[in-house]
Structures are given as C-alpha cells and as structure tokens.
Enzyme design. Structure first.
Site, PDB file in Angstrom:
ATOM      1  N   GLY A   1       0.805  -1.229   0.000  1.00 25.53           N
ATOM      2  CA  GLY A   1       0.000   0.000   0.000  1.00 25.53           C
ATOM      3  C   GLY A   1       0.828   1.265   0.000  1.00 25.53           C
TER       4      GLY A   1
ATOM      5  N   HIS B   1       2.642   4.706  -4.823  1.00 24.35           N
ATOM      6  CA  HIS B   1       3.244   5.831  -5.547  1.00 24.35           C
ATOM      7  C   HIS B   1       3.423   5.409  -7.009  1.00 24.35           C
ATOM      8  CE1 HIS B   1       6.851   3.426  -5.163  1.00 24.35           C
ATOM      9  NE2 HIS B   1       6.793   3.479  -3.850  1.00 24.35           N
TER      10      HIS B   1
ATOM     11  N   GLY C   1       5.787   4.289  -8.652  1.00 25.10           N
ATOM     12  CA  GLY C   1       6.494   3.018  -8.849  1.00 25.10           C
ATOM     13  C   GLY C   1       5.516   1.844  -8.826  1.00 25.10           C
ATOM     14  N   HIS C   2       4.603   1.846  -7.851  1.00 28.03           N
ATOM     15  CA  HIS C   2       3.596   0.776  -7.792  1.00 28.03           C
ATOM     16  C   HIS C   2       2.690   0.824  -9.027  1.00 28.03           C
ATOM     17  CE1 HIS C   2       4.197   1.477  -3.321  1.00 28.03           C
ATOM     18  NE2 HIS C   2       4.386   0.174  -3.405  1.00 28.03           N
TER      19      HIS C   2
ATOM     20  N   GLU D   1      12.200  -3.473  -9.614  1.00 24.47           N
ATOM     21  CA  GLU D   1      13.644  -3.743  -9.610  1.00 24.47           C
ATOM     22  C   GLU D   1      14.372  -2.977  -8.512  1.00 24.47           C
ATOM     23  OE1 GLU D   1      15.193  -3.025 -13.528  1.00 24.47           O
ATOM     24  OE2 GLU D   1      14.382  -4.905 -14.303  1.00 24.47           O
ATOM     25  N   LYS D   2      13.720  -1.980  -7.922  1.00 22.39           N
ATOM     26  CA  LYS D   2      14.372  -1.284  -6.804  1.00 22.39           C
ATOM     27  C   LYS D   2      14.738  -2.304  -5.726  1.00 22.39           C
ATOM     28  CE  LYS D   2      12.289   0.985  -3.523  1.00 22.39           C
ATOM     29  NZ  LYS D   2      12.766   0.688  -2.161  1.00 22.39           N
TER      30      LYS D   2
ATOM     31  N   SER E   1       7.936   4.174  -0.392  1.00 21.84           N
ATOM     32  CA  SER E   1       7.032   4.678   0.658  1.00 21.84           C
ATOM     33  C   SER E   1       7.840   5.249   1.817  1.00 21.84           C
ATOM     34  CB  SER E   1       6.130   3.559   1.160  1.00 21.84           C
ATOM     35  OG  SER E   1       5.393   3.052   0.077  1.00 21.84           O
TER      36      SER E   1
END
Ligand code: PAF
Length: 281
Positions: free
Chosen positions: A30, A33, A35-36, A149-150, A187
C-alpha cells in the site's frame, strides 16, 4: 474494481473468471506511488485480469522496525487502483492471512540469497517476504506477478523460490521509478526531513559513479565499494553496504564479468534507503 477482504471471496471472484483469462498479480504493502502504478500498468498490458494485493506484512518487519508506523492510506490506494482499471483489490486483515497466529506459521525460506546484503542487516526479513508472497500466489493463482527492480534482491529471491518450488507463475521485474533528481521512489521516502530529502539522491549518484568506473573497465571492486561508502558517510548517511554483485546469484563477480550490478543500502535519519544499478561492460 471489487475490493475483497477474505480468501474465500477472492477465490470466488477468481473462479468466476474461468480459465480463459490471463491473470496478473501486483503484490503491494500500500501507500501507492508512481512506482507501484508502473507495476500495475505492466500487469494491465500483459494480462486480461489484474489483481492488486494490499497487505502490510508483519512477518517481514524486525522487532525494532517500522511495522506500526508504516504508512497506511487505504482510501488513496483504492482510488489510484480504480483509476488504473484494476479488477480486484485483495486487502486482507492480519487475522485473515494468519488465522492460527504468526508464530506457528509454516515458512518459506530461500537459503543463501536471503542472508546477504539487506538480509544481513534485516535478519528474517526475506523469510517473511517469501512466506507471504507464497501465500498470495496460492490465494490468487496468477499467471504473472510483478515486482519492482528497486528491490532487486527481493525480486531475485522470489524468482528462485518460484523456480525451485515449481510455482506456475512467471515473475516479471519492472524498472525502478525515480524522482526528477534520481531518488528511487519508495514509501519510506516519507520519513525524510526536508534536509534529508536533499541529501537522499546522493545514494543513486554514488552508485552511478561506481557504475561509471566499472563501465570504464575497473575491477577494483573492494576499493570502489569502500570509497562509495565513505562518500555516503561524508554527506550524512549511515551506510549498511555498497556491493558489486552478480545480478542473478548475488555473489561477488569475477574480475572480467560482463554484466554486474551495484547495490547500496544506507540509513538517513529514520529512513533506510536502498537502490541498485545494472552495468554491462
Ligand atoms: O515489496 C513489497 O512491497 C513487499 O515486500 C511485498 C512483495 C508486497 C511482500 O509483502
């Protein structure tokens, strides 16, 4: 978008789709952002039925970590996923996921890979991740699953788990989303003060400098790692590691290896930031 909170309802919703759908899952904790949302976009492009999951997994937090304060933003997340045309959001409670409690829970462990890099600084973290991701795969039965990939180590560990346990799901890694100044979206960036936020992109810049040296032919891995750590220290980070590794095995690479990855993790104030970059030589 349907929001379901129980495994029974999710399975029923999943069953109605029949066997003709290509089902993709985007597991998240949750506080979504960009990226999600990129993971969701990849999923929507490849699959005909998209399930997002939202579960702040207590098993992957250490006793002194930020489980209690981890950002929770359900209403915001629902509206973002709705705008992205996600079919189902699965948002279970802790009791739904662990009805017999967390201590007696059967766990899934990927040895070796889980104990190094972030695993060394966060003992048990990846066992918590692989246990909950296995459960989410069992519950949602996806054809494809999307991870950023982060969290390259997490992605690698999940790929190993799927291969070694013959799970019928294809794991897809999605490139890291960055802020304009290069900071990887996370996050936990919320924990940064204004001053720390200005320092934070130095992690990416430092890894990029290491990558440039590697690209130019340097194989002095230990020296590059040490000087990057000192650089981070100088600007105010408390670095856990900077490490040059094989992208698949996460082992130290040979001196002439063509493809390597530079990993970094460092604490800044309350936040622990991670990042990584691939280098082809
Ligand atoms: O990357 C995350 O947000 C979490 O580790 C995951 C994969 C959702 C498992 O809880």
């Amino acid at each position: 978008m349907d929001v379901v909170e129980t495994i029974h309802d999710l399975r029923q919703r999943r069953r109605i789709q029949g066997i003709n759908q290509v089902v993709g899952v985007v597991p998240t904790m949750g506080d979504l952002h960009a990226g999600h949302l990129r993971l969701v976009d990849y999923c929507r492009d490849q699959c005909s039925f998209t399930i997002a999951t939202l579960f702040v997994n207590p098993l992957q937090f250490g006793p002194k970590e930020d489980f209690a304060s981890y950002p929770r933003a359900l209403a915001h997340d629902k509206s973002k996923l709705e705008q992205r045309n996600v079919n189902v959001l699965f948002a279970p409670s802790i009791e739904e996921m662990f009805p017999e409690g967390q201590t007696g829970q059967t766990t899934v462990t990927v040895p070796n890979l889980s104990e190094q890099l972030c695993g060394a600084a966060r003992p048990g973290h990846f066992n918590g991740v692989t246990t909950v991701v296995s459960k989410l795969f069992q519950i949602t039965q996806p054809d494809f699953a999307y991870f950023g990939e982060k969290d390259w180590q997490q992605l690698t560990i999940i790929k190993h788990m799927v291969r070694q346990l013959n799970m019928p799901v294809e794991v897809i890694g999605v490139p890291t989303c960055r802020e304009a100044d290069g900071l990887a979206m996370s996050s936990r960036n919320r924990y940064l003060s204004r001053e720390e936020r200005e320092i934070a992109p130095t992690l990416f810049q430092t890894l990029r400098e290491v990558a440039t040296h590697l690209h130019e032919g340097s194989s002095a891995y230990a020296d590059l790692e040490e000087s990057a750590k000192s650089q981070l220290h100088e600007v105010g980070f408390r670095p856990d590691y900077v490490a040059i590794r094989d992208p698949n095995t996460l082992k130290p690479p040979s001196s002439d290896q063509a493809s390597v990855r530079v990993f970094g993790a460092a604490r800044l104030g309350r936040a622990r930031l991670i990042d990584n970059i691939g280098v082809d030589r």
